[in-house]
Design a protein around this motif. Sequence first.
Motif, mmCIF file in Angstrom:
data_model
loop_
_atom_site.group_PDB
_atom_site.id
_atom_site.type_symbol
_atom_site.label_atom_id
_atom_site.label_comp_id
_atom_site.label_asym_id
_atom_site.label_seq_id
_atom_site.Cartn_x
_atom_site.Cartn_y
_atom_site.Cartn_z
ATOM 1 N N UNK A 54 0.806 -1.123 0.120
ATOM 2 C CA UNK A 54 -0.021 0.100 0.001
ATOM 3 C C UNK A 54 1.026 1.303 0.092
ATOM 4 N N UNK A 55 0.514 2.315 -0.868
ATOM 5 C CA UNK A 55 1.153 3.408 -0.971
ATOM 6 C C UNK A 55 0.388 4.784 -0.477
ATOM 7 N N UNK A 56 0.928 6.127 -0.225
ATOM 8 C CA UNK A 56 0.243 7.133 0.039
ATOM 9 C C UNK A 56 -0.953 7.287 -1.264
ATOM 10 N N UNK A 57 -2.321 7.525 -0.866
ATOM 11 C CA UNK A 57 -3.069 7.666 -1.825
ATOM 12 C C UNK A 57 -4.086 6.575 -2.014
ATOM 13 N N UNK A 71 0.424 9.810 3.677
ATOM 14 C CA UNK A 71 1.703 9.509 4.762
ATOM 15 C C UNK A 71 2.211 8.507 3.893
ATOM 16 N N UNK A 72 3.543 8.029 4.459
ATOM 17 C CA UNK A 72 4.223 6.965 3.943
ATOM 18 C C UNK A 72 5.851 7.583 4.195
ATOM 19 N N UNK A 73 6.621 6.473 3.843
ATOM 20 C CA UNK A 73 8.265 6.740 4.003
ATOM 21 C C UNK A 73 8.556 7.552 2.453
ATOM 22 N N UNK A 74 8.750 8.636 2.930
ATOM 23 C CA UNK A 74 9.258 9.483 1.628
ATOM 24 C C UNK A 74 10.374 9.023 0.547
ATOM 25 N N UNK A 75 11.367 8.384 1.120
ATOM 26 C CA UNK A 75 12.469 7.765 0.232
ATOM 27 C C UNK A 75 12.132 6.575 -0.331
ATOM 28 N N UNK A 76 11.204 6.123 0.306
ATOM 29 C CA UNK A 76 10.848 4.488 -0.275
ATOM 30 C C UNK A 76 9.521 4.530 -1.097
ATOM 31 N N UNK A 77 9.699 4.750 -2.441
ATOM 32 C CA UNK A 77 8.523 5.037 -3.239
ATOM 33 C C UNK A 77 8.190 4.061 -4.187
ATOM 34 N N UNK A 78 6.880 3.817 -4.652
ATOM 35 C CA UNK A 78 6.495 2.898 -5.740
ATOM 36 C C UNK A 78 5.695 3.800 -6.471
ATOM 37 N N UNK A 79 6.188 3.937 -7.906
ATOM 38 C CA UNK A 79 5.538 4.582 -8.744
ATOM 39 C C UNK A 79 5.288 5.991 -8.268
ATOM 40 N N UNK A 80 6.615 6.668 -7.609
ATOM 41 C CA UNK A 80 6.504 7.958 -6.984
ATOM 42 C C UNK A 80 5.824 8.215 -5.713
ATOM 43 N N UNK A 81 5.047 7.214 -5.320
ATOM 44 C CA UNK A 81 4.157 7.302 -4.098
ATOM 45 C C UNK A 81 4.981 6.624 -2.929
ATOM 46 N N UNK A 82 5.141 7.468 -1.593
ATOM 47 C CA UNK A 82 5.668 6.730 -0.502
ATOM 48 C C UNK A 82 4.982 5.630 -0.140
ATOM 49 N N UNK A 83 5.773 4.832 0.504
ATOM 50 C CA UNK A 83 5.258 3.324 0.964
ATOM 51 C C UNK A 83 4.760 3.672 2.075
ATOM 52 N N UNK A 84 3.510 3.182 2.354
ATOM 53 C CA UNK A 84 2.685 3.238 3.794
ATOM 54 C C UNK A 84 3.279 2.227 4.722
ATOM 55 N N UNK A 85 3.194 2.504 5.855
ATOM 56 C CA UNK A 85 3.741 1.714 6.985
ATOM 57 C C UNK A 85 2.634 1.716 8.168
ATOM 58 N N UNK A 123 2.350 -1.695 5.123
ATOM 59 C CA UNK A 123 1.166 -2.139 4.921
ATOM 60 C C UNK A 123 0.968 -2.742 3.617
ATOM 61 N N UNK A 124 -0.231 -3.955 3.881
ATOM 62 C CA UNK A 124 -0.460 -4.776 2.545
ATOM 63 C C UNK A 124 -1.957 -4.308 2.295
ATOM 64 N N UNK A 125 -2.527 -4.659 1.060
ATOM 65 C CA UNK A 125 -4.020 -4.374 0.860
ATOM 66 C C UNK A 125 -4.800 -5.147 1.757
ATOM 67 N N UNK A 126 -4.305 -6.256 2.550
ATOM 68 C CA UNK A 126 -4.981 -7.026 3.314
ATOM 69 C C UNK A 126 -4.997 -6.464 4.791
ATOM 70 N N UNK A 127 -4.270 -5.551 4.840
ATOM 71 C CA UNK A 127 -3.855 -4.757 6.417
ATOM 72 C C UNK A 127 -5.196 -4.134 6.727
ATOM 73 N N UNK A 128 -5.623 -4.042 7.966
ATOM 74 C CA UNK A 128 -6.836 -3.391 8.416
ATOM 75 C C UNK A 128 -6.412 -2.845 10.073
ATOM 76 N N UNK A 129 -7.280 -1.835 10.169
ATOM 77 C CA UNK A 129 -7.170 -1.300 11.563
ATOM 78 C C UNK A 129 -8.653 -0.720 11.813
ATOM 79 N N UNK A 130 -8.953 -0.725 13.085
ATOM 80 C CA UNK A 130 -10.253 -0.571 13.493
ATOM 81 C C UNK A 130 -10.203 1.160 13.683
ATOM 82 N N UNK A 131 -11.545 1.481 13.314
ATOM 83 C CA UNK A 131 -11.463 3.117 13.261
ATOM 84 C C UNK A 131 -12.977 3.506 14.046
#
Length: 423
Positions: A54-57, A71-85, A123-131
């Motif tokens: 999963x990435x920013x956006x 959000x995400x790690x600015x220096x680690x991008x996928x297709x110019x989008x920061x990787x989310x953690x 984070x992966x596509x299957x990641x989840x969190x309670x809101x």
Amino acid sequence: MKKLTQEELLMVEELQQHLSGETYTVLMEEDTSEKEKYREAKREFIRKCSQLFVVDGAEFLCGPHRGILKGGVAWNTIDDNPSATEKECKKENFIFQDGFQVLSIGKWSRLSETTTLEDAIPLLFRSTIQIIGKMPGNTPTETYNLKFVTAGQNFVFEDTTDEEYEREVLGEEQKSMITNAYYTEGEVEQNLTLILTTQITGYACQRIKGETKDINSEDETIAVPTYKMEMRRGGKLLGFYNVTRDAWFSRGVIGGSRFLINDNDIELVNLSFEPEDAKWNRYYLVPKSYQGEDCYALFQKDHKGKLKDSQLRAVSHEEKMQHYPNGEKFREARANPAIAVGVMLHMGGWYNNGSEDRLGASLGCFGIVPKRQVKSKGEIEELCKTKGYEDFELGNEDYSTAIRYIVKESKRQTNLFGNTKTL
């Protein structure tokens, strides 16, 4: 077999080169004539989606509320989008399109199993969190488990699988067991078994524990889902019960002032018990007493041989689930964040504890709620707000009847409660 949504079919097109030709054709043609063939095609698609980083956006849903992860790690991008953690767990990371306001955020689960970025797990596509949140104005609180609908990218994957996630998405019921299982050299002898399923039967009122003096009286309770707990022997269903498993606890005021606070200034955390490993989810029951009624503590023979039977390996509680905002540790906090003690199956809902009528609360236990106190989410939210649950018939007799029946059935075969005495 439920067909894919139009949004999911778009993802099938985007992931075409990563799917087998047969899976792509079956899903795009929506051919459900052979149910098992369609199910397996859908499983392959779900698995491939679940492996996307999963990435920013990335877009997600919390019930009816759609939002974007920022959000995400600015220096680690996928297709110019920061990787989310997993560090994307602040209110500003969740932007809702309809103005839904975030009140409390849980802890990410189903994370990457192979990678870390700046000491954080992606984070992966299957990641989840309670809101927990609410719409603006005088509206009830709402609780959801976040579900990603896009990953923000569609070509970088992690080659791991989560079969429990796949079963949930496919609607294949996954069950946890509270049972008379007794471990002997890896073998499990089963007689009467109580099986806690993932099937939601409705909602019930629950009292919030912890620092509640700053919460408006109408908000000291919360609507929580009830789950179907089956009683079986030899595969035969003998009955079922409505059971709560959430355990909401207030950390108190985390912003504003004591004289001018709103919902956003009070943080709730869920102290529910989750087994550390789903493969080790069988427990035997030991009779105890709680609130003037019989109850049963969950015990387990530790598969590593290092813990007492009363110590259960659990998903670890993060630091804020152990401390108030000022750093003081909860009196109720676990001595070891990853070991739960005192997990019980006891009375829930509206009952009398021997001295007063009260609403059940939890610090990680399972509460049996009478059927008459289980209603729709909207009805329960209104009852929480108005304290209408006080008009319920007390649940003591219903609970006692349920326990007597369970004990009666257990005596048809020996040793429901391990090596302890039965009632």
